[in-house]
Design a protein around this motif. Structure first.
Motif, PDB file in Angstrom:
ATOM      1  N   GLY A  38       0.788  -1.217   0.000  1.00 29.79           N
ATOM      2  CA  GLY A  38       0.000   0.000   0.000  1.00 29.79           C
ATOM      3  C   GLY A  38       0.824   1.272   0.000  1.00 29.79           C
ATOM      4  O   GLY A  38       0.303   2.346   0.304  1.00 29.79           O
ATOM      5  N   LYS A  39       2.091   1.164  -0.326  1.00 29.75           N
ATOM      6  CA  LYS A  39       2.958   2.334  -0.375  1.00 29.75           C
ATOM      7  C   LYS A  39       3.160   2.779  -1.818  1.00 29.75           C
ATOM      8  O   LYS A  39       3.003   1.996  -2.758  1.00 29.75           O
ATOM      9  CB  LYS A  39       4.319   2.017   0.267  1.00 29.75           C
ATOM     10  N   ASN A  40       3.539   4.029  -1.970  1.00 30.76           N
ATOM     11  CA  ASN A  40       3.780   4.579  -3.299  1.00 30.76           C
ATOM     12  C   ASN A  40       5.102   4.042  -3.834  1.00 30.76           C
ATOM     13  O   ASN A  40       6.165   4.358  -3.299  1.00 30.76           O
ATOM     14  CB  ASN A  40       3.826   6.107  -3.220  1.00 30.76           C
ATOM     15  N   PRO A  41       5.087   3.210  -4.892  1.00 26.45           N
ATOM     16  CA  PRO A  41       6.348   2.657  -5.424  1.00 26.45           C
ATOM     17  C   PRO A  41       7.331   3.730  -5.869  1.00 26.45           C
ATOM     18  O   PRO A  41       8.544   3.581  -5.681  1.00 26.45           O
ATOM     19  CB  PRO A  41       5.879   1.799  -6.610  1.00 26.45           C
ATOM     20  N   ALA A  42       6.828   4.816  -6.441  1.00 27.72           N
ATOM     21  CA  ALA A  42       7.723   5.884  -6.896  1.00 27.72           C
ATOM     22  C   ALA A  42       8.433   6.536  -5.721  1.00 27.72           C
ATOM     23  O   ALA A  42       9.629   6.860  -5.795  1.00 27.72           O
ATOM     24  CB  ALA A  42       6.929   6.919  -7.683  1.00 27.72           C
ATOM     25  N   GLU A  43       7.710   6.719  -4.595  1.00 26.32           N
ATOM     26  CA  GLU A  43       8.326   7.312  -3.416  1.00 26.32           C
ATOM     27  C   GLU A  43       9.379   6.376  -2.832  1.00 26.32           C
ATOM     28  O   GLU A  43      10.447   6.817  -2.391  1.00 26.32           O
ATOM     29  CB  GLU A  43       7.255   7.610  -2.363  1.00 26.32           C
ATOM     30  N   GLY A  44       9.070   5.069  -2.833  1.00 25.23           N
ATOM     31  CA  GLY A  44      10.050   4.099  -2.359  1.00 25.23           C
ATOM     32  C   GLY A  44      11.302   4.098  -3.206  1.00 25.23           C
ATOM     33  O   GLY A  44      12.422   4.042  -2.681  1.00 25.23           O
ATOM     34  N   PHE A  45      11.131   4.191  -4.525  1.00 25.07           N
ATOM     35  CA  PHE A  45      12.280   4.267  -5.433  1.00 25.07           C
ATOM     36  C   PHE A  45      13.111   5.506  -5.137  1.00 25.07           C
ATOM     37  O   PHE A  45      14.348   5.455  -5.100  1.00 25.07           O
ATOM     38  CB  PHE A  45      11.782   4.290  -6.877  1.00 25.07           C
ATOM     39  N   LYS A  46      12.430   6.623  -4.888  1.00 26.56           N
ATOM     40  CA  LYS A  46      13.132   7.877  -4.604  1.00 26.56           C
ATOM     41  C   LYS A  46      13.943   7.776  -3.322  1.00 26.56           C
ATOM     42  O   LYS A  46      15.116   8.184  -3.270  1.00 26.56           O
ATOM     43  CB  LYS A  46      12.124   9.012  -4.494  1.00 26.56           C
ATOM     44  N   VAL A  47      13.341   7.205  -2.256  1.00 22.35           N
ATOM     45  CA  VAL A  47      14.021   7.110  -0.966  1.00 22.35           C
ATOM     46  C   VAL A  47      15.249   6.222  -1.047  1.00 22.35           C
ATOM     47  O   VAL A  47      16.312   6.551  -0.505  1.00 22.35           O
ATOM     48  CB  VAL A  47      13.041   6.595   0.116  1.00 22.35           C
ATOM     49  N   PHE A  48      15.130   5.106  -1.742  1.00 18.88           N
ATOM     50  CA  PHE A  48      16.216   4.127  -1.752  1.00 18.88           C
ATOM     51  C   PHE A  48      17.303   4.435  -2.774  1.00 18.88           C
ATOM     52  O   PHE A  48      18.472   4.117  -2.554  1.00 18.88           O
ATOM     53  CB  PHE A  48      15.664   2.721  -2.024  1.00 18.88           C
ATOM     54  N   PHE A  49      16.943   5.054  -3.901  1.00 14.19           N
ATOM     55  CA  PHE A  49      17.912   5.179  -4.990  1.00 14.19           C
ATOM     56  C   PHE A  49      18.270   6.616  -5.350  1.00 14.19           C
ATOM     57  O   PHE A  49      19.373   6.861  -5.857  1.00 14.19           O
ATOM     58  CB  PHE A  49      17.391   4.463  -6.244  1.00 14.19           C
ATOM     59  N   LEU A  50      17.380   7.566  -5.113  1.00 15.64           N
ATOM     60  CA  LEU A  50      17.663   8.947  -5.495  1.00 15.64           C
ATOM     61  C   LEU A  50      18.125   9.800  -4.315  1.00 15.64           C
ATOM     62  O   LEU A  50      19.032  10.618  -4.468  1.00 15.64           O
ATOM     63  CB  LEU A  50      16.421   9.584  -6.143  1.00 15.64           C
ATOM     64  N   ASN A  51      17.532   9.599  -3.140  1.00 12.65           N
ATOM     65  CA  ASN A  51      17.941  10.384  -1.975  1.00 12.65           C
ATOM     66  C   ASN A  51      19.423  10.218  -1.624  1.00 12.65           C
ATOM     67  O   ASN A  51      20.079  11.190  -1.239  1.00 12.65           O
ATOM     68  CB  ASN A  51      17.079  10.040  -0.768  1.00 12.65           C
ATOM     69  N   PRO A  52      20.000   8.990  -1.735  1.00 10.11           N
ATOM     70  CA  PRO A  52      21.430   8.857  -1.405  1.00 10.11           C
ATOM     71  C   PRO A  52      22.367   9.626  -2.329  1.00 10.11           C
ATOM     72  O   PRO A  52      23.554   9.745  -2.014  1.00 10.11           O
ATOM     73  CB  PRO A  52      21.667   7.339  -1.529  1.00 10.11           C
ATOM     74  N   ILE A  53      21.878  10.132  -3.453  1.00 14.90           N
ATOM     75  CA  ILE A  53      22.741  10.883  -4.370  1.00 14.90           C
ATOM     76  C   ILE A  53      22.141  12.256  -4.671  1.00 14.90           C
ATOM     77  O   ILE A  53      22.441  12.852  -5.699  1.00 14.90           O
ATOM     78  CB  ILE A  53      22.981  10.108  -5.685  1.00 14.90           C
ATOM     79  N   ARG A  54      21.316  12.771  -3.742  1.00 15.56           N
ATOM     80  CA  ARG A  54      20.602  14.007  -4.020  1.00 15.56           C
ATOM     81  C   ARG A  54      21.501  15.240  -3.939  1.00 15.56           C
ATOM     82  O   ARG A  54      21.221  16.257  -4.572  1.00 15.56           O
ATOM     83  CB  ARG A  54      19.414  14.175  -3.069  1.00 15.56           C
TER      84      ARG A  54
END
Length: 235
Positions: A38-54
């Motif tokens: 029930g979570k937003n897949p796009a938000e999960g992708f952002k947290v795990f893969f984009l935030n570490p290189i933001r």
């Protein structure tokens, strides 16, 4: 009727495509799991893969956490290519940390330039001596190195726990299980000012390059690789 037939040799295209396929499948499965929960897949992708290189700080933290893994990987890769299955890297990492910390705490009042190199040597020796235990058991008693190296991880963890809760516990640490803070002479200089990334990352990159040259370009590395592929043929 369809049947599977092994290739006469490994596919050169799949050698490069398989890691990309594995990453793509990992992403797809992860997003499916997020959707099921029930979570937003796009938000999960952002947290795990984009935030570490933001930003620069995030990238520095990512490289800082990757540094010990890079050093561990070099040692493991050499053993694996020689068909020696060392599963105890975490324990060897911990005992290496014990060796380096012991030097830092024993000479906490010194500001000598040799302190930091001594810590590096002590750390390497600590990890090497811990790895020597399953090596000795394997060569002397033919004990399975997978089991012995893995079991030694738990002993190393308990040893570190005893040290930080006992003799090395910081008396001014508000009862937290930690050692005293190292003096400046025992710390590596920063690689990027304003972040926590230090020269350990540069050392790890140099170790990766040295490991590659050793295994791929040296006679000793060649002997280890051949022995790993077929001990009888190597003999």
């Amino acid at each position: 009727m369809l049947h599977l037939e092994p290739r006469p040799e490994a596919s050169e295209a799949m050698r490069y495509a398989s890691p990309a396929i594995a990453v793509a499948l990992t992403l797809a499965c992860g997003m499916i799991v997020f959707a099921i929960l029930g979570k937003n897949p796009a938000e999960g992708f952002k947290v795990f893969f984009l935030n570490p290189i933001r930003d620069l700080d995030a990238i520095a933290e990512l490289l800082l956490k990757a540094t010990p893994l890079m050093l561990i990987a070099v040692g493991l890769a050499v053993g694996f290519r020689a068909n020696v299955w060392n599963i105890g890297a975490e324990g060897q990492f911990l005992t290496g940390a014990v060796g380096a910390t012991g030097i830092a705490l024993a000479f906490k009042e010194t500001h000598a330039a040799l302190l930091l190199p001594s810590m590096v040597v002590a750390g390497a020796m600590g990890g090497a001596l811990w790895a020597a235990i399953p090596a000795l058991l394997k060569t002397r008693f033919n004990a399975n190195e997978i089991l012995t190296s893995l079991m030694l991880v738990y002993i190393a963890q308990l040893m570190v726990s005893w040290l930080v809760f006992g003799p090395w516990k910081d008396p001014a640490g508000f009862n937290f299980p930690q050692t005293e803070t190292f003096q400046d002479a025992a710390l590596l200089p920063m690689l990027i000012e304003g972040t926590r990334l230090n020269y350990a990352f540069a050392i790890a990159v140099a170790a990766l390059a040295a490991g590659y040259v050793f295994m791929e370009k040296s006679y000793t590395g060649f002997k280890m690789r051949v022995a790993g592929e077929s001990e009888a043929a190597a003999r």
